[in-house]
Design a protein around this motif. Structure first.
Motif, PDB file in Angstrom:
ATOM      1  N   GLY A 270       0.810  -1.208   0.000  1.00 26.02           N
ATOM      2  CA  GLY A 270       0.000   0.000   0.000  1.00 26.02           C
ATOM      3  C   GLY A 270       0.846   1.260   0.000  1.00 26.02           C
ATOM      4  O   GLY A 270       0.606   2.188  -0.780  1.00 26.02           O
ATOM      5  N   VAL A 271       1.852   1.304   0.860  1.00 27.60           N
ATOM      6  CA  VAL A 271       2.732   2.475   0.910  1.00 27.60           C
ATOM      7  C   VAL A 271       3.546   2.569  -0.381  1.00 27.60           C
ATOM      8  O   VAL A 271       3.701   3.653  -0.952  1.00 27.60           O
ATOM      9  N   ALA A 272       4.032   1.433  -0.874  1.00 21.42           N
ATOM     10  CA  ALA A 272       4.825   1.451  -2.107  1.00 21.42           C
ATOM     11  C   ALA A 272       4.009   1.946  -3.294  1.00 21.42           C
ATOM     12  O   ALA A 272       4.531   2.640  -4.164  1.00 21.42           O
ATOM     13  N   SER A 273       2.718   1.624  -3.328  1.00 24.52           N
ATOM     14  CA  SER A 273       1.891   2.023  -4.476  1.00 24.52           C
ATOM     15  C   SER A 273       1.641   3.531  -4.524  1.00 24.52           C
ATOM     16  O   SER A 273       1.341   4.072  -5.579  1.00 24.52           O
ATOM     17  N   MET A 274       1.779   4.219  -3.392  1.00 24.24           N
ATOM     18  CA  MET A 274       1.526   5.667  -3.372  1.00 24.24           C
ATOM     19  C   MET A 274       2.810   6.483  -3.268  1.00 24.24           C
ATOM     20  O   MET A 274       2.771   7.698  -3.159  1.00 24.24           O
ATOM     21  N   SER A 275       3.963   5.819  -3.290  1.00 26.19           N
ATOM     22  CA  SER A 275       5.220   6.544  -3.166  1.00 26.19           C
ATOM     23  C   SER A 275       6.147   6.197  -4.319  1.00 26.19           C
ATOM     24  O   SER A 275       5.943   5.213  -5.018  1.00 26.19           O
ATOM     25  N   GLU A 276       7.167   7.042  -4.479  1.00 27.36           N
ATOM     26  CA  GLU A 276       8.168   6.770  -5.501  1.00 27.36           C
ATOM     27  C   GLU A 276       9.529   7.255  -5.014  1.00 27.36           C
ATOM     28  O   GLU A 276       9.622   8.157  -4.191  1.00 27.36           O
ATOM     29  N   GLY A 277      10.558   6.624  -5.531  1.00 20.23           N
ATOM     30  CA  GLY A 277      11.911   7.042  -5.216  1.00 20.23           C
ATOM     31  C   GLY A 277      12.315   6.899  -3.765  1.00 20.23           C
ATOM     32  O   GLY A 277      13.129   7.673  -3.281  1.00 20.23           O
ATOM     33  N   GLY A 278      11.791   5.937  -3.056  1.00 18.86           N
ATOM     34  CA  GLY A 278      12.074   5.800  -1.639  1.00 18.86           C
ATOM     35  C   GLY A 278      13.398   5.145  -1.314  1.00 18.86           C
ATOM     36  O   GLY A 278      13.917   4.335  -2.068  1.00 18.86           O
ATOM     37  N   GLU A 279      13.937   5.533  -0.163  1.00 19.06           N
ATOM     38  CA  GLU A 279      15.162   4.925   0.342  1.00 19.06           C
ATOM     39  C   GLU A 279      15.099   4.916   1.865  1.00 19.06           C
ATOM     40  O   GLU A 279      14.664   5.885   2.483  1.00 19.06           O
ATOM     41  N   VAL A 280      15.528   3.816   2.459  1.00 17.69           N
ATOM     42  CA  VAL A 280      15.592   3.695   3.909  1.00 17.69           C
ATOM     43  C   VAL A 280      17.003   3.258   4.268  1.00 17.69           C
ATOM     44  O   VAL A 280      17.535   2.311   3.685  1.00 17.69           O
ATOM     45  N   THR A 281      17.595   3.961   5.234  1.00 16.12           N
ATOM     46  CA  THR A 281      18.908   3.573   5.738  1.00 16.12           C
ATOM     47  C   THR A 281      18.807   3.391   7.247  1.00 16.12           C
ATOM     48  O   THR A 281      17.934   3.953   7.898  1.00 16.12           O
ATOM     49  N   ARG A 282      19.724   2.575   7.779  1.00 14.36           N
ATOM     50  CA  ARG A 282      19.749   2.313   9.223  1.00 14.36           C
ATOM     51  C   ARG A 282      21.108   2.698   9.786  1.00 14.36           C
ATOM     52  O   ARG A 282      22.139   2.432   9.165  1.00 14.36           O
ATOM     53  N   THR A 283      21.084   3.332  10.952  1.00 17.14           N
ATOM     54  CA  THR A 283      22.312   3.671  11.665  1.00 17.14           C
ATOM     55  C   THR A 283      22.139   3.260  13.124  1.00 17.14           C
ATOM     56  O   THR A 283      21.050   2.861  13.540  1.00 17.14           O
ATOM     57  N   ASP A 284      23.198   3.399  13.886  1.00 11.02           N
ATOM     58  CA  ASP A 284      23.165   3.098  15.324  1.00 11.02           C
ATOM     59  C   ASP A 284      22.650   1.687  15.603  1.00 11.02           C
ATOM     60  O   ASP A 284      21.932   1.461  16.581  1.00 11.02           O
ATOM     61  N   GLN A 285      23.037   0.738  14.774  1.00 13.44           N
ATOM     62  CA  GLN A 285      22.521  -0.623  14.928  1.00 13.44           C
ATOM     63  C   GLN A 285      23.118  -1.335  16.139  1.00 13.44           C
ATOM     64  O   GLN A 285      24.305  -1.244  16.402  1.00 13.44           O
ATOM     65  N   VAL A 286      22.239  -2.031  16.840  1.00 14.15           N
ATOM     66  CA  VAL A 286      22.618  -2.978  17.874  1.00 14.15           C
ATOM     67  C   VAL A 286      21.905  -4.275  17.517  1.00 14.15           C
ATOM     68  O   VAL A 286      20.688  -4.285  17.329  1.00 14.15           O
ATOM     69  N   ILE A 287      22.651  -5.354  17.384  1.00 12.34           N
ATOM     70  CA  ILE A 287      22.062  -6.641  17.000  1.00 12.34           C
ATOM     71  C   ILE A 287      22.430  -7.672  18.056  1.00 12.34           C
ATOM     72  O   ILE A 287      23.591  -7.776  18.459  1.00 12.34           O
ATOM     73  N   ARG A 288      21.429  -8.414  18.502  1.00  9.59           N
ATOM     74  CA  ARG A 288      21.630  -9.487  19.474  1.00  9.59           C
ATOM     75  C   ARG A 288      21.055 -10.772  18.899  1.00  9.59           C
ATOM     76  O   ARG A 288      19.945 -10.762  18.356  1.00  9.59           O
ATOM     77  N   VAL A 289      21.791 -11.857  19.041  1.00  8.37           N
ATOM     78  CA  VAL A 289      21.383 -13.150  18.509  1.00  8.37           C
ATOM     79  C   VAL A 289      21.309 -14.148  19.645  1.00  8.37           C
ATOM     80  O   VAL A 289      22.205 -14.219  20.493  1.00  8.37           O
TER      81      VAL A 289
END
Length: 113
Positions: A33-52
């Motif tokens: 739904g969001v993709a159908s109404m948007s264009e040219g999108g980009e998402v980046t992530r910073t300050d990552q903390v990952i626990r496994v």
């Protein structure tokens, strides 16, 4: 997005536009739904903390997104949590939770009105 997500019925999300989706069909529908109404999108992530821990993992991060919705440029930044599960040797997202973003939610609501 479909490639990184589990397609099982127990997946969930809480997007920055509000609401909560449960099941792969609902989660996928929200992304589409969001993709159908948007264009040219980009998402980046910073300050990552990952626990496994075994076949489960979680990630805390700051997500920055930019996209064009209905000819309006939108940039947002917020905290996010992603939960992953190892399925058939691959890590898949089973939950995504992001801070609510009022401007984004209002833009999406106005398009749907």
């Amino acid at each position: 997005m479909a490639d990184v997500w589990s397609h099982e019925d127990d997946v969930t999300t809480m997007h920055p536009i509000g609401g909560r989706e449960e099941s792969w069909d609902a989660v996928n529908g929200s992304w589409e739904g969001v993709a159908s109404m948007s264009e040219g999108g980009e998402v980046t992530r910073t300050d990552q903390v990952i626990r496994v821990n075994g076949d489960l993992a979680y990630e805390l991060c700051t997500e920055s997104a930019s996209m064009t919705i209905a000819s309006d440029q939108l940039s947002l930044e917020g905290r996010a949590t992603n939960v992953y599960r190892k399925e058939n040797g691959e890590w898949k997202v089973v939950h995504h939770h992001a801070d609510f973003h009022a401007e984004f939610a209002e833009m999406v609501a106005n398009i749907g009105a």
